[in-house]
Scaffold this active site. Structure first.
Site, PDB file in Angstrom:
ATOM      1  N   LYS A  26     -22.080 -14.774 -47.272  1.00  0.00           N
ATOM      2  CA  LYS A  26     -21.905 -16.212 -47.558  1.00  0.00           C
ATOM      3  C   LYS A  26     -21.374 -16.408 -48.968  1.00  0.00           C
ATOM      4  O   LYS A  26     -21.523 -15.531 -49.837  1.00  0.00           O
ATOM      5  CB  LYS A  26     -23.202 -16.995 -47.374  1.00  0.00           C
ATOM      6  CG  LYS A  26     -24.340 -16.677 -48.362  1.00  0.00           C
ATOM      7  CD  LYS A  26     -24.300 -17.477 -49.668  1.00  0.00           C
ATOM      8  CE  LYS A  26     -25.264 -16.946 -50.710  1.00  0.00           C
ATOM      9  NZ  LYS A  26     -24.975 -17.143 -52.081  1.00  0.00           N
ATOM     10  N   ALA A  68     -24.581  -8.958 -55.096  1.00  0.00           N
ATOM     11  CA  ALA A  68     -23.279  -9.486 -55.513  1.00  0.00           C
ATOM     12  C   ALA A  68     -23.159 -11.007 -55.379  1.00  0.00           C
ATOM     13  O   ALA A  68     -22.103 -11.574 -55.597  1.00  0.00           O
ATOM     14  CB  ALA A  68     -22.181  -8.818 -54.682  1.00  0.00           C
ATOM     15  N   GLY A 128     -28.233  -8.836 -48.471  1.00  0.00           N
ATOM     16  CA  GLY A 128     -29.595  -8.441 -48.096  1.00  0.00           C
ATOM     17  C   GLY A 128     -30.280  -9.523 -47.268  1.00  0.00           C
ATOM     18  O   GLY A 128     -30.967  -9.225 -46.283  1.00  0.00           O
ATOM     19  N   SER A 186     -28.813 -11.719 -45.396  1.00  0.00           N
ATOM     20  CA  SER A 186     -28.152 -11.808 -44.097  1.00  0.00           C
ATOM     21  C   SER A 186     -28.595 -10.670 -43.179  1.00  0.00           C
ATOM     22  O   SER A 186     -28.779 -10.860 -41.966  1.00  0.00           O
ATOM     23  CB  SER A 186     -26.639 -11.787 -44.289  1.00  0.00           C
ATOM     24  OG  SER A 186     -26.007 -12.200 -43.118  1.00  0.00           O
ATOM     25  N   ASP A 223     -32.293 -17.657 -49.394  1.00  0.00           N
ATOM     26  CA  ASP A 223     -31.025 -17.718 -48.654  1.00  0.00           C
ATOM     27  C   ASP A 223     -31.164 -17.300 -47.187  1.00  0.00           C
ATOM     28  O   ASP A 223     -30.206 -17.427 -46.412  1.00  0.00           O
ATOM     29  CB  ASP A 223     -29.991 -16.766 -49.286  1.00  0.00           C
ATOM     30  CG  ASP A 223     -29.490 -17.266 -50.629  1.00  0.00           C
ATOM     31  OD1 ASP A 223     -29.660 -18.461 -50.924  1.00  0.00           O
ATOM     32  OD2 ASP A 223     -28.918 -16.447 -51.366  1.00  0.00           O
TER      33      ASP A 223
HETATM   34  O1  C5P Z   1     -35.808 -16.555 -53.103  1.00  0.00           O
HETATM   35  P1  C5P Z   1     -35.243 -15.304 -53.690  1.00  0.00           P
HETATM   36  O2  C5P Z   1     -36.186 -14.141 -53.587  1.00  0.00           O
HETATM   37  O3  C5P Z   1     -33.885 -14.997 -53.203  1.00  0.00           O
HETATM   38  O4  C5P Z   1     -35.074 -15.610 -55.251  1.00  0.00           O
HETATM   39  C1  C5P Z   1     -34.889 -14.596 -56.217  1.00  0.00           C
HETATM   40  C2  C5P Z   1     -35.195 -15.173 -57.601  1.00  0.00           C
HETATM   41  O5  C5P Z   1     -34.201 -16.123 -57.990  1.00  0.00           O
HETATM   42  C3  C5P Z   1     -36.507 -15.951 -57.691  1.00  0.00           C
HETATM   43  O6  C5P Z   1     -37.590 -15.113 -57.986  1.00  0.00           O
HETATM   44  C4  C5P Z   1     -36.242 -16.937 -58.808  1.00  0.00           C
HETATM   45  O7  C5P Z   1     -36.424 -16.320 -60.060  1.00  0.00           O
HETATM   46  C5  C5P Z   1     -34.753 -17.221 -58.661  1.00  0.00           C
HETATM   47  N1  C5P Z   1     -34.493 -18.475 -57.906  1.00  0.00           N
HETATM   48  C6  C5P Z   1     -34.725 -19.699 -58.499  1.00  0.00           C
HETATM   49  N2  C5P Z   1     -34.453 -20.850 -57.798  1.00  0.00           N
HETATM   50  C7  C5P Z   1     -33.972 -20.790 -56.525  1.00  0.00           C
HETATM   51  C8  C5P Z   1     -33.729 -19.534 -55.907  1.00  0.00           C
HETATM   52  C9  C5P Z   1     -33.998 -18.386 -56.622  1.00  0.00           C
HETATM   53  O8  C5P Z   1     -35.162 -19.789 -59.652  1.00  0.00           O
HETATM   54  N3  C5P Z   1     -33.702 -21.937 -55.896  1.00  0.00           N
END
Ligand code: C5P
Length: 293
Positions: free
Chosen positions: A10, A97, A102, A104, A136
Site C-alpha cells: 500500500k 519501507a 509485514g 499485508s 495498517d
Molecule cells: O500500529 P503499529 O505497530 O504499526 O505502529 C508502530 C509504531 O508507530 C507505534 O508503536 C507508534 O510508535 C507509531 N504510530 C503512531 N501513531 C499511529 C501509528 C503508529 O504513533 N497512528
C-alpha cells in the site's frame, strides 16, 4: 488443500497527523491505496496442530517475531482452532519501507487461514483481530482505496481511485516507524494536508485533483532524520511525476497517468543503481480481494 493468497503493498495518498493521543499513538486521517505489487503466501495444513513459517527474505525472522506468524497464533486462539498451519512467504515488497509489507502478510494469513481452517468469523471480528496486530493491518485485510482514521485502524471504503502507474524507490534505509512519529511536530495551519479536498477528488474520479493534493505530515520528521530520503524525493520529482513519501518511509513513490513516463523514470533510477519498482494501483476487486468493509 493448500490455500494461496496475495498480500498487496500500500501507499498513502494523503496522511494527516491530527494530534498525539494519551496512549502514545497519533490520531490520523489517511487515504490508503493498494498497489499491484504483492507478496505471495501459501498456507497448508499441519496435522500436529503447530504453526511454522518459511520465508525467502534473508533479513526477516522465520519465527514468532514475524507478524505473519503472530496473525496465525491470534486467529487460532480467537477461533479456538486445534489445527495448525505451514506458512510459506515469498517476499517481493521491500521490508520496513512504509509499504505495509509485514501488515499485508499478516492480513493475508488471516484471510487465508479462515479458508484453510473453514472457520467463519464476522467481518467486525476479523477487523478487530487485524487491529490488534498493527494499525495498517485492517486496511490490508480490506484493500482497494479507503479512508483510515483513529490510529489508521478504522477503515472506511472509498470509490476506487483512478488508475495510476506507480514508481517506487527506496534509498536502502530501514526507517523505524516509531522514531518518525516521535519526531513529528505540528505544521502551521496553511501547510496542512487538504484531506477534504483529496476525498472530494477521489469521489469525483478527478486525477489532477488527487495528484495536486498528495501530502504526508511524516515527510518533515522523516526528511530531518534521514536526509537521503528527501534527496531521493527531489530526484524523482525532477522526472515530472508528483512524488511523496509513503507512510513513515523510506520508500518514495511517483504517480503517472501514462505508462511510458513511469517506465522512463523506473529505467533511469535502475541505471543510477537506485532500488526501484514499477507497479500500478490495485482496485482490490480482483483475485486476492479482501474482506469487504
Ligand atoms: O500500529 P503499529 O505497530 O504499526 O505502529 C508502530 C509504531 O508507530 C507505534 O508503536 C507508534 O510508535 C507509531 N504510530 C503512531 N501513531 C499511529 C501509528 C503508529 O504513533 N497512528
Amino acid at each position: 488443500m493448500p490455500v494461496f493468497e496475495k498480500a498487496f503493498a500500500k501507499i498513502n495518498l494523503i496522511l494527516e497527523v491530527l494530534h498525539k493521543r494519551a496512549d502514545g499513538y497519533h490520531e490520523l486521517r489517511t487515504v490508503f491505496q493498494s498497489l499491484a505489487l504483492h507478496d505471495l503466501i501459501l498456507l497448508d495444513d499441519a496435522p500436529d496442530g503447530s504453526i511454522s513459517l518459511a520465508c525467502d527474505a534473508p533479513g526477516l525472522p522465520g519465527s514468532r517475531e514475524n507478524l505473519a506468524w503472530r496473525a496465525a497464533d491470534l486467529l487460532k486462539e480467537a477461533a479456538g482452532v486445534k489445527k495448525g498451519a505451514v506458512i510459506t512467504l515469498v517476499k517481493r515488497i521491500p521490508v520496513a519501507a512504509g509499504l505495509a509489507g509485514g501488515s499485508s502478510d499478516a492480513a493475508a494469513v488471516l484471510r487465508g487461514l479462515v479458508r484453510l481452517w473453514k472457520i467463519s468469523l464476522k467481518k467486525e471480528e476479523m477487523m478487530g483481530l487485524a487491529a490488534r496486530l498493527g494499525s495498517d493491518v485492517p486496511f490490508c485485510l480490506a484493500g482497494g482505496t479507503a479512508l483510515g482514521t483513529g490510529r489508521g485502524e478504522t477503515v472506511r471504503p472509498l470509490p476506487a481511485c483512478p488508475a495510476f502507474y506507480v514508481v517506487l524507490a527506496n534509498p536502502g534505509l530501514a526507517v523505524p516507524t516509531a522514531e518518525v512519529y516521535q519526531a513529528y511536530r505540528p505544521l502551521p495551519e496553511r501547510k496542512r494536508p487538504d484531506t477534504e479536498g483529496m476525498l472530494a477528488a477521489i469521489y469525483a474520479g478527478d486525477s489532477e485533483g488527487i495528484l495536486s493534493r498528495l501530502a504526508n505530515d511524516l515527510e518533515g520528521p522523516a526528511f530531518t532524520l534521514f536526509p537521503p530520503v528527501e534527496r531521493l524525493k527531489k530526484r524523482m520529482e525532477a522526472a515530472g511525476g508528483p512524488s511523496l513519501l509513503s507512510g513513515s518511509g523510506a520508500t518514495v513513490f511517483s504517480l503517472f497517468r501514462e505508462r511510458k513516463h513511469a517506465e522512463k523514470l523506473y529505467t533511469e533510477l535502475s541505471r543510477e543503481g537506485v532500488a526501484a519498482w514499477l507497479t500500478e494501483t490495485e482496485t482490490g476487486k480482483g483475485e486476492g480481494a479482501g474482506v469487504s468493509v
